[in-house]
Scaffold this motif. Sequence first.
Motif, PDB file in Angstrom:
ATOM      1  N   ASN A   1       0.830  -1.204   0.000  1.00 10.60           N
ATOM      2  CA  ASN A   1       0.000   0.000   0.000  1.00 10.60           C
ATOM      3  C   ASN A   1       0.862   1.251   0.000  1.00 10.60           C
ATOM      4  O   ASN A   1       0.562   2.229  -0.687  1.00 10.60           O
ATOM      5  N   TRP A   2       1.958   1.230   0.753  1.00 11.73           N
ATOM      6  CA  TRP A   2       2.894   2.361   0.804  1.00 11.73           C
ATOM      7  C   TRP A   2       3.451   2.651  -0.587  1.00 11.73           C
ATOM      8  O   TRP A   2       3.503   3.804  -1.016  1.00 11.73           O
ATOM      9  N   VAL A   3       3.822   1.612  -1.309  1.00 17.23           N
ATOM     10  CA  VAL A   3       4.338   1.777  -2.671  1.00 17.23           C
ATOM     11  C   VAL A   3       3.246   2.344  -3.571  1.00 17.23           C
ATOM     12  O   VAL A   3       3.478   3.276  -4.342  1.00 17.23           O
ATOM     13  N   GLU A   4       2.034   1.818  -3.450  1.00 17.35           N
ATOM     14  CA  GLU A   4       0.922   2.295  -4.274  1.00 17.35           C
ATOM     15  C   GLU A   4       0.604   3.770  -4.006  1.00 17.35           C
ATOM     16  O   GLU A   4       0.172   4.484  -4.905  1.00 17.35           O
ATOM     17  N   ARG A   5       0.850   4.222  -2.781  1.00 12.16           N
ATOM     18  CA  ARG A   5       0.600   5.625  -2.418  1.00 12.16           C
ATOM     19  C   ARG A   5       1.760   6.540  -2.792  1.00 12.16           C
ATOM     20  O   ARG A   5       1.729   7.731  -2.541  1.00 12.16           O
TER      21      ARG A   5
ATOM     22  N   GLY B   1       7.142  -3.105  -5.478  1.00  6.68           N
ATOM     23  CA  GLY B   1       8.150  -2.451  -4.633  1.00  6.68           C
ATOM     24  C   GLY B   1       9.506  -2.395  -5.315  1.00  6.68           C
ATOM     25  O   GLY B   1      10.213  -1.392  -5.252  1.00  6.68           O
ATOM     26  N   TYR B   2       9.864  -3.474  -5.989  1.00  6.62           N
ATOM     27  CA  TYR B   2      11.112  -3.508  -6.749  1.00  6.62           C
ATOM     28  C   TYR B   2      11.065  -2.468  -7.865  1.00  6.62           C
ATOM     29  O   TYR B   2      12.006  -1.691  -8.055  1.00  6.62           O
TER      30      TYR B   2
ATOM     31  N   LYS C   1      12.150   3.345 -10.314  1.00  5.47           N
ATOM     32  CA  LYS C   1      11.580   4.625 -10.745  1.00  5.47           C
ATOM     33  C   LYS C   1      11.951   5.782  -9.819  1.00  5.47           C
ATOM     34  O   LYS C   1      11.880   6.942 -10.227  1.00  5.47           O
ATOM     35  N   THR C   2      12.276   5.482  -8.563  1.00  7.36           N
ATOM     36  CA  THR C   2      12.532   6.565  -7.597  1.00  7.36           C
ATOM     37  C   THR C   2      13.983   6.626  -7.129  1.00  7.36           C
ATOM     38  O   THR C   2      14.615   7.671  -7.225  1.00  7.36           O
ATOM     39  N   ILE C   3      14.508   5.541  -6.624  1.00  6.23           N
ATOM     40  CA  ILE C   3      15.858   5.533  -6.046  1.00  6.23           C
ATOM     41  C   ILE C   3      16.923   5.591  -7.137  1.00  6.23           C
ATOM     42  O   ILE C   3      17.863   6.388  -7.069  1.00  6.23           O
ATOM     43  N   LYS C   4      16.783   4.767  -8.147  1.00  8.73           N
ATOM     44  CA  LYS C   4      17.780   4.723  -9.224  1.00  8.73           C
ATOM     45  C   LYS C   4      18.022   6.094  -9.851  1.00  8.73           C
ATOM     46  O   LYS C   4      19.172   6.539  -9.930  1.00  8.73           O
ATOM     47  N   PRO C   5      16.975   6.832 -10.283  1.00  9.44           N
ATOM     48  CA  PRO C   5      17.250   8.136 -10.913  1.00  9.44           C
ATOM     49  C   PRO C   5      17.746   9.200  -9.935  1.00  9.44           C
ATOM     50  O   PRO C   5      18.258  10.226 -10.356  1.00  9.44           O
ATOM     51  N   ASN C   6      17.619   8.945  -8.636  1.00  9.21           N
ATOM     52  CA  ASN C   6      18.099   9.894  -7.637  1.00  9.21           C
ATOM     53  C   ASN C   6      19.447   9.491  -7.057  1.00  9.21           C
ATOM     54  O   ASN C   6      19.843   9.977  -6.007  1.00  9.21           O
TER      55      ASN C   6
END
Length: 178
Positions: free
Chosen positions: A51-55, A143-144, A149-154
């Motif tokens: 749910n955290w990932v979906e949000r 989650g993977y 989408k979030t950690i890799k580009p940052n």
Amino acid sequence: MRNKMPKIIAIAAVLGGGKTTITSCLTQVLNNAKTLYFDEYDLEGPDDVVNWVERGADCNEWNLEPLISDLRNLISSEDTEFILLDYPFARLHDKLKNIDLTIFIDTPLDIAMARRILRDYSNKNAEAILDDLSLYLPGGRSGYESMLKTIKPNSDLIIDGLLPTEEIVNIICDRIKS
């Protein structure tokens, strides 16, 4: 009196992506390096990770105070030149923006899953593996993908997770020296 602050280096990857292996190897190679492993902390976070990932996977929903407290202690330690964080969020948590270098080990999801099964289920039966996979497909995989989408580009440095461990460590050491 201390001349300079230790460099804080965060290493991220999906589960089974190699971050703990690389972090451990770097600890051996770098002079005066200390390590903190995210998974060794019982941190307060979302009850339902899917749910955290979906949000939107807001990293600030995690209470990192125990980790941050240990990080502060290492920063003030006289003999520490490098602090290695086996840590999944790069600089995306508001209380950990002071990381000097963020690294993402980009390991294909099938390889990461195979590594997890070999690591976590070597002494368990097939039913335990099937139970894990039945959770992975409908929700865990998201989650993977979220990390990609979030950690890799940052991250400051993205390294191919299929490279041999020694080569990954050498790439990181070269980046630290530059």
